[in-house]
Design a protein around this motif. Sequence first.
Motif, PDB file in Angstrom:
ATOM      1  N   GLY A  79       0.836  -1.146  -0.077  1.00  0.00           N
ATOM      2  CA  GLY A  79       0.141  -0.150  -0.110  1.00  0.00           C
ATOM      3  C   GLY A  79       0.955   1.183   0.260  1.00  0.00           C
ATOM      4  N   SER A  80       0.687   2.016   1.201  1.00  0.00           N
ATOM      5  CA  SER A  80       1.582   3.243   0.961  1.00  0.00           C
ATOM      6  C   SER A  80       2.361   3.202   1.995  1.00  0.00           C
ATOM      7  CB  SER A  80       0.621   4.450   0.963  1.00  0.00           C
ATOM      8  OG  SER A  80      -0.346   4.252   2.226  1.00  0.00           O
ATOM      9  N   GLY A 137      -1.241   7.119  -3.278  1.00  0.00           N
ATOM     10  CA  GLY A 137      -0.411   6.622  -3.987  1.00  0.00           C
ATOM     11  C   GLY A 137      -0.604   6.098  -5.337  1.00  0.00           C
ATOM     12  N   ALA A 138       0.351   5.847  -6.315  1.00  0.00           N
ATOM     13  CA  ALA A 138       0.147   5.240  -7.326  1.00  0.00           C
ATOM     14  C   ALA A 138       0.783   3.864  -7.677  1.00  0.00           C
ATOM     15  CB  ALA A 138       0.713   6.212  -8.452  1.00  0.00           C
ATOM     16  N   THR A 182      -3.814   4.258  -5.901  1.00  0.00           N
ATOM     17  CA  THR A 182      -4.361   3.236  -4.750  1.00  0.00           C
ATOM     18  C   THR A 182      -5.375   3.857  -4.218  1.00  0.00           C
ATOM     19  OG1 THR A 182      -2.915   4.241  -3.425  1.00  0.00           O
ATOM     20  CG2 THR A 182      -1.736   2.471  -4.750  1.00  0.00           C
ATOM     21  N   ASP A 183      -5.736   3.038  -3.443  1.00  0.00           N
ATOM     22  CA  ASP A 183      -6.912   3.548  -2.305  1.00  0.00           C
ATOM     23  C   ASP A 183      -6.344   4.523  -1.403  1.00  0.00           C
ATOM     24  OD1 ASP A 183      -8.545   1.764  -3.522  1.00  0.00           O
ATOM     25  OD2 ASP A 183      -8.525   0.049  -1.927  1.00  0.00           O
ATOM     26  N   GLN A 220      -5.483  -5.437  -9.837  1.00  0.00           N
ATOM     27  CA  GLN A 220      -6.282  -4.129 -10.102  1.00  0.00           C
ATOM     28  C   GLN A 220      -5.549  -3.255  -9.055  1.00  0.00           C
ATOM     29  OE1 GLN A 220      -8.836  -3.426 -11.749  1.00  0.00           O
ATOM     30  NE2 GLN A 220      -9.338  -5.624 -12.662  1.00  0.00           N
ATOM     31  N   PRO A 221      -5.549  -1.908  -9.444  1.00  0.00           N
ATOM     32  CA  PRO A 221      -4.763  -0.874  -8.517  1.00  0.00           C
ATOM     33  C   PRO A 221      -5.514  -0.870  -6.919  1.00  0.00           C
ATOM     34  CG  PRO A 221      -4.987  -0.094 -10.767  1.00  0.00           C
ATOM     35  CD  PRO A 221      -5.785  -1.398 -10.525  1.00  0.00           C
ATOM     36  N   GLY A 222      -7.035  -0.894  -7.067  1.00  0.00           N
ATOM     37  CA  GLY A 222      -7.725  -0.642  -5.727  1.00  0.00           C
ATOM     38  C   GLY A 222      -8.687  -1.899  -5.502  1.00  0.00           C
ATOM     39  N   THR A 223      -9.598  -1.792  -4.430  1.00  0.00           N
ATOM     40  CA  THR A 223     -10.181  -3.033  -4.027  1.00  0.00           C
ATOM     41  C   THR A 223     -11.664  -2.648  -4.196  1.00  0.00           C
ATOM     42  OG1 THR A 223     -10.453  -2.100  -1.712  1.00  0.00           O
ATOM     43  CG2 THR A 223      -8.541  -3.222  -2.071  1.00  0.00           C
TER      44      THR A 223
END
Length: 359
Positions: free
Chosen positions: A20-21, A125-126, A156-157, A210-213
């Motif tokens: 994550g970040s 973030g990315a 990201t989330d 996937q970049p996010g949830t």
Amino acid sequence: MLTVMGLLFSTTALAQEAGGSGGVPDVSPTPTKQKAPPAPLGVFGSDIAAVGKFSVGFSGVFTGLANSRIGTKIVSPEYIVSTTPWFFDPRKPVRLVPSSVFATIQSISFSYGVAENFGIVLAAGAVEKRVAALTYAAPSGTRFLGQSYATVAGVTDLEAAAVLRIYRDEVHRVLISLGLTFPTGSNESQFRLLLSDGAYGTVRAFYSMQPGTGTYDFLPGFTYGGVIGPYSWGIAYRGRWPLASNPEGYRYGDLHDLHGWIGYSWIPELTTTLRVTGTTRGPIRGFDPKIDGKSQSANPFFYGGQRVELYGGATIAGSLLGLDRATFAIEAGMPIYQNLNGPQLFRNWQAIVAVRISL
């Protein structure tokens, strides 16, 4: 220290697993007689920023995964396409097997000391994920057709958290944290891969790509740290618990991270650490009907498991380099045990680099 972790695994769902970040330890002096040394970079919520002060952290998380496991056993691509059924029709075998994934997450985090024992953190973030996939020809069998590559990228989330210090003396400190993620990252990204009929198809990317949830996740945490002279140690827990399924009809399993570490400060401006981390996560609950590829990574049951990792790291105060407002940190490691719900790609290594600037 205010270190914001995610990532990470879509661990693996890769966005969660990879992390994550990230942030950087706060190494500013505390009001006690003994300065609290920085905890490892991968630990969140080990200290709080000075009252009324802002800081910004920049970090990069780099993760490599390769080959597949079922439980603790490494399995070949040929074994997978011979024995693993397609999620949407168990009478048919999978035809695509990911061979490796490389993920990078670039994050920025902001922290603020609201009061002596209370701070807040915001992180975004990315992420970019690159997958190599092996394709096998025809409806069944082990005839290799070819290899293709795909990349998925996006934000990201978003993550927000509060950190509360509930006890501190000259040796010990205890903190708790409560946070929430917001579904700012896409979970509808697509990629293009070679299919078993020889054509290339554009489809919705696997869960792990996937970049996010797509979910709001609760982030509880607890940290204990101790210090005597140049020696430091601690334990920490952080969870990531989805509160409900996303609009596509699924959510990741609950994530639990438990850390233990020891540290040694060679000089006040340089601390090295050794951290062991145990992670457990359940499989994905529900499924996205548009993630329907004939691959192990399109099966929601083939996510999660248990992992134990060993990391070494260092934190350097910028004053050692003439940069009084900066702090630099690095940490890298690899798993020493993995028991995965699989077949599933397993993590080979992860590295984190970060810098924190006090404003």
